[in-house]
Write an enzyme that holds these catalytic residues in place. Structure first.
Site, mmCIF file in Angstrom:
data_model
loop_
_atom_site.group_PDB
_atom_site.id
_atom_site.type_symbol
_atom_site.label_atom_id
_atom_site.label_comp_id
_atom_site.label_asym_id
_atom_site.label_seq_id
_atom_site.Cartn_x
_atom_site.Cartn_y
_atom_site.Cartn_z
ATOM 1 N N ARG A 187 -3.230 39.254 -21.942
ATOM 2 C CA ARG A 187 -4.449 40.114 -22.354
ATOM 3 C C ARG A 187 -5.569 39.003 -22.712
ATOM 4 O O ARG A 187 -6.569 39.674 -23.269
ATOM 5 C CB ARG A 187 -4.263 41.311 -23.285
ATOM 6 C CG ARG A 187 -2.887 41.989 -23.043
ATOM 7 C CD ARG A 187 -3.513 42.857 -21.655
ATOM 8 N NE ARG A 187 -2.486 43.630 -21.093
ATOM 9 C CZ ARG A 187 -2.451 44.290 -19.719
ATOM 10 N NH1 ARG A 187 -3.476 44.139 -19.107
ATOM 11 N NH2 ARG A 187 -1.356 45.017 -19.422
ATOM 12 N N HIS A 245 0.379 31.986 -14.205
ATOM 13 C CA HIS A 245 -0.341 33.120 -13.916
ATOM 14 C C HIS A 245 -1.713 33.351 -14.795
ATOM 15 O O HIS A 245 -1.429 33.129 -15.897
ATOM 16 C CB HIS A 245 0.492 34.391 -13.945
ATOM 17 C CG HIS A 245 -0.060 35.662 -13.344
ATOM 18 N ND1 HIS A 245 -1.250 36.160 -13.566
ATOM 19 C CD2 HIS A 245 0.666 36.262 -12.282
ATOM 20 C CE1 HIS A 245 -1.467 37.169 -12.756
ATOM 21 N NE2 HIS A 245 -0.158 37.384 -11.898
ATOM 22 N N TYR A 282 -4.482 38.958 -17.026
ATOM 23 C CA TYR A 282 -5.106 40.085 -16.402
ATOM 24 C C TYR A 282 -6.658 40.139 -16.636
ATOM 25 O O TYR A 282 -7.367 40.688 -16.083
ATOM 26 C CB TYR A 282 -4.307 40.971 -16.810
ATOM 27 C CG TYR A 282 -2.624 41.148 -16.300
ATOM 28 C CD1 TYR A 282 -2.672 40.708 -14.981
ATOM 29 C CD2 TYR A 282 -1.629 41.298 -16.830
ATOM 30 C CE1 TYR A 282 -1.135 40.632 -14.773
ATOM 31 C CE2 TYR A 282 -0.399 41.493 -16.902
ATOM 32 C CZ TYR A 282 -0.158 41.071 -15.620
ATOM 33 O OH TYR A 282 1.085 41.151 -15.200
ATOM 34 N N HIS A 306 -5.699 37.307 -10.104
ATOM 35 C CA HIS A 306 -5.710 38.430 -9.611
ATOM 36 C C HIS A 306 -7.340 38.212 -9.225
ATOM 37 O O HIS A 306 -8.141 37.867 -10.009
ATOM 38 C CB HIS A 306 -5.779 39.648 -10.475
ATOM 39 C CG HIS A 306 -4.274 40.166 -10.701
ATOM 40 N ND1 HIS A 306 -3.952 41.268 -11.486
ATOM 41 C CD2 HIS A 306 -3.154 39.574 -10.149
ATOM 42 C CE1 HIS A 306 -2.533 41.242 -11.312
ATOM 43 N NE2 HIS A 306 -2.172 40.304 -10.595
ATOM 44 N N GLU A 314 -3.863 36.475 -5.335
ATOM 45 C CA GLU A 314 -2.809 37.446 -5.072
ATOM 46 C C GLU A 314 -3.372 38.525 -4.331
ATOM 47 O O GLU A 314 -4.402 39.151 -4.544
ATOM 48 C CB GLU A 314 -2.248 37.706 -6.511
ATOM 49 C CG GLU A 314 -1.387 38.585 -6.414
ATOM 50 C CD GLU A 314 -0.293 38.952 -7.692
ATOM 51 O OE1 GLU A 314 0.131 40.082 -7.867
ATOM 52 O OE2 GLU A 314 -0.849 38.110 -8.563
ATOM 53 N N ASP A 374 2.266 39.750 -2.766
ATOM 54 C CA ASP A 374 3.135 40.637 -3.692
ATOM 55 C C ASP A 374 3.673 41.654 -2.984
ATOM 56 O O ASP A 374 2.715 42.464 -2.347
ATOM 57 C CB ASP A 374 2.330 41.121 -4.902
ATOM 58 C CG ASP A 374 3.008 41.917 -5.806
ATOM 59 O OD1 ASP A 374 3.847 42.906 -5.451
ATOM 60 O OD2 ASP A 374 2.995 41.473 -7.120
ATOM 61 N N HIS A 419 2.323 45.010 -4.152
ATOM 62 C CA HIS A 419 1.150 45.199 -3.985
ATOM 63 C C HIS A 419 0.756 45.593 -2.337
ATOM 64 O O HIS A 419 0.046 46.539 -2.030
ATOM 65 C CB HIS A 419 0.181 43.944 -4.178
ATOM 66 C CG HIS A 419 0.503 43.986 -5.767
ATOM 67 N ND1 HIS A 419 -0.292 42.771 -6.470
ATOM 68 C CD2 HIS A 419 0.958 44.749 -6.780
ATOM 69 C CE1 HIS A 419 0.022 42.878 -7.741
ATOM 70 N NE2 HIS A 419 0.567 43.976 -7.818
ATOM 71 N N HIS A 476 5.687 37.252 -4.570
ATOM 72 C CA HIS A 476 6.114 38.245 -5.728
ATOM 73 C C HIS A 476 6.993 38.990 -5.159
ATOM 74 O O HIS A 476 6.599 39.875 -4.688
ATOM 75 C CB HIS A 476 5.008 38.798 -6.510
ATOM 76 C CG HIS A 476 4.196 37.920 -7.319
ATOM 77 N ND1 HIS A 476 2.940 38.241 -8.130
ATOM 78 C CD2 HIS A 476 4.360 36.558 -7.754
ATOM 79 C CE1 HIS A 476 2.599 37.226 -8.706
ATOM 80 N NE2 HIS A 476 3.314 36.003 -8.556
ATOM 81 N N ASP A 505 0.077 50.315 -7.471
ATOM 82 C CA ASP A 505 0.712 49.358 -8.272
ATOM 83 C C ASP A 505 1.520 49.669 -9.384
ATOM 84 O O ASP A 505 1.288 49.160 -10.643
ATOM 85 C CB ASP A 505 -0.258 48.150 -8.653
ATOM 86 C CG ASP A 505 -0.007 46.993 -9.468
ATOM 87 O OD1 ASP A 505 1.096 46.635 -9.412
ATOM 88 O OD2 ASP A 505 -0.608 46.344 -9.896
ATOM 89 N N HIS A 562 5.443 48.779 -10.073
ATOM 90 C CA HIS A 562 6.616 47.759 -9.779
ATOM 91 C C HIS A 562 7.952 48.501 -10.044
ATOM 92 O O HIS A 562 8.060 49.224 -11.258
ATOM 93 C CB HIS A 562 6.665 46.451 -10.472
ATOM 94 C CG HIS A 562 5.525 45.695 -9.986
ATOM 95 N ND1 HIS A 562 5.455 44.167 -10.161
ATOM 96 C CD2 HIS A 562 4.336 45.774 -9.446
ATOM 97 C CE1 HIS A 562 4.303 43.783 -9.918
ATOM 98 N NE2 HIS A 562 3.649 44.521 -9.282
ATOM 99 N N GLU A 567 8.981 40.096 -10.639
ATOM 100 C CA GLU A 567 7.893 40.787 -11.678
ATOM 101 C C GLU A 567 8.199 41.993 -11.927
ATOM 102 O O GLU A 567 7.881 43.139 -12.026
ATOM 103 C CB GLU A 567 6.464 40.614 -11.165
ATOM 104 C CG GLU A 567 5.954 39.266 -11.100
ATOM 105 C CD GLU A 567 4.395 39.587 -10.626
ATOM 106 O OE1 GLU A 567 3.624 38.707 -11.341
ATOM 107 O OE2 GLU A 567 4.329 40.233 -9.764
#
Length: 278
Positions: A36, A66, A69, A106, A141, A175, A178, A210, A223, A225, A255
């Site tokens: 975050r 990564h 986000y 992203h 991604e 992904d 995704h 991913h 989205d 998972h 993930e």
């Protein structure tokens, strides 16, 4: 292919390397800082050296960092874009402690500005932060297409790449959840999806996978998972992806919603699928 999962970077590189080995992994992914956002943990060179020894001993594949986000390269607000620039620049410097690996992010959300503006802003940021001396390859991604996400199809990713000056520093992370949620039928038409990727972007730019199942049906743009084999993609299709001849040699990162025991089981399952190739 190399199989691994997302690990916490809070305890450092050596701890991540040891945890990956305990889980049966041959690579891993990690967030460069809190997912975050926030300040990144200080990197200790001696910690990195110990990790590099583990990676060499265990014959790890490339690791996949990564971005947080919250890093939105095409935000409508200038201060958020400036924060993205600051984090991106800092992360690329930090990546050079472990040279030659991948930094995945992203692409961002255009927040009502329109896809074309979003693509332009993302490319502008990449042109500002990428430099010829870096050894890290930055991965765009593939996204599910929820809200105002950029990267919901291969054409949008290629439009970003076309605007980047140092194209040799850019790749793509696909992904599975995704692309399924975005409407690419990797269950019934995997070969066709890969051919389309190759036609639009080029398979030489596909650097990482991913590997996730999806809780939602094809084209849902949500989205969500799921654990491997427990979603709408299913175990047979995921096994075909793992074993596809054009995807060998890539890092496959889990993930899925799991604890360590679950990840160890999934890694073992993927390895058993891979044995069929031998």
């Amino acid at each position: 292919m190399y199989i691994g999962n997302h690990l916490s970077s809070a305890k450092g590189y050596e701890a991540m390397g040891k945890q990956a080995v305990r889980l049966g992994g041959e690579t891993f992914a990690f967030f460069t800082r809190n997912p975050r956002g926030g300040k990144a943990k200080e990197i200790k060179p001696e910690d990195v050296e110990k990790f590099l020894e583990i990676a060499k001993e265990q014959h790890f594949g490339k690791i996949v960092a990564h971005a947080p986000y919250t890093m939105n390269a095409c935000a409508a607000k200038e201060d958020i874009r400036e924060l993205a620039h600051t984090m991106f620049t800092d992360d690329l410097k930090r990546m050079e402690y472990t040279p030659g690996n991948y930094y995945n992010f992203h692409p961002g959300s255009h927040v009502g500005q329109g896809t074309e503006t979003g693509i332009t802003l993302i490319a502008e940021l990449l042109n500002q932060v990428l430099h010829p001396e870096q050894t890290t390859t930055v991965l765009l991604e593939t996204m599910a297409g929820k809200g105002s996400e950029v990267g919901r199809n291969f054409e949008e990713l290629q439009a970003i790449i076309e605007r980047v000056d140092l194209k040799e520093k850019i790749g793509v992370c696909l992904d599975t959840c995704h692309v399924w949620d975005a409407g690419y039928d990797i269950v019934e038409h995997l070969d066709e999806v890969l051919k389309e990727f190759d036609r639009i972007i080029g398979l030489e730019r596909l650097k990482a996978i991913h590997l996730n199942d999806s809780m939602n049906p094809l084209g849902s743009h949500k989205d969500r998972h799921a654990r491997l084999g427990e979603g709408q993609i299913g175990p047979e299709a995921l096994q075909r992806i793992v074993c596809h001849e054009k995807l060998q040699g890539l890092p496959f990162i889990l993930e899925t919603p799991n604890d360590d025991e679950g990840y160890a089981a999934e890694i073992a399952m993927v390895k058993s699928w891979r044995e069929g190739l031998k």
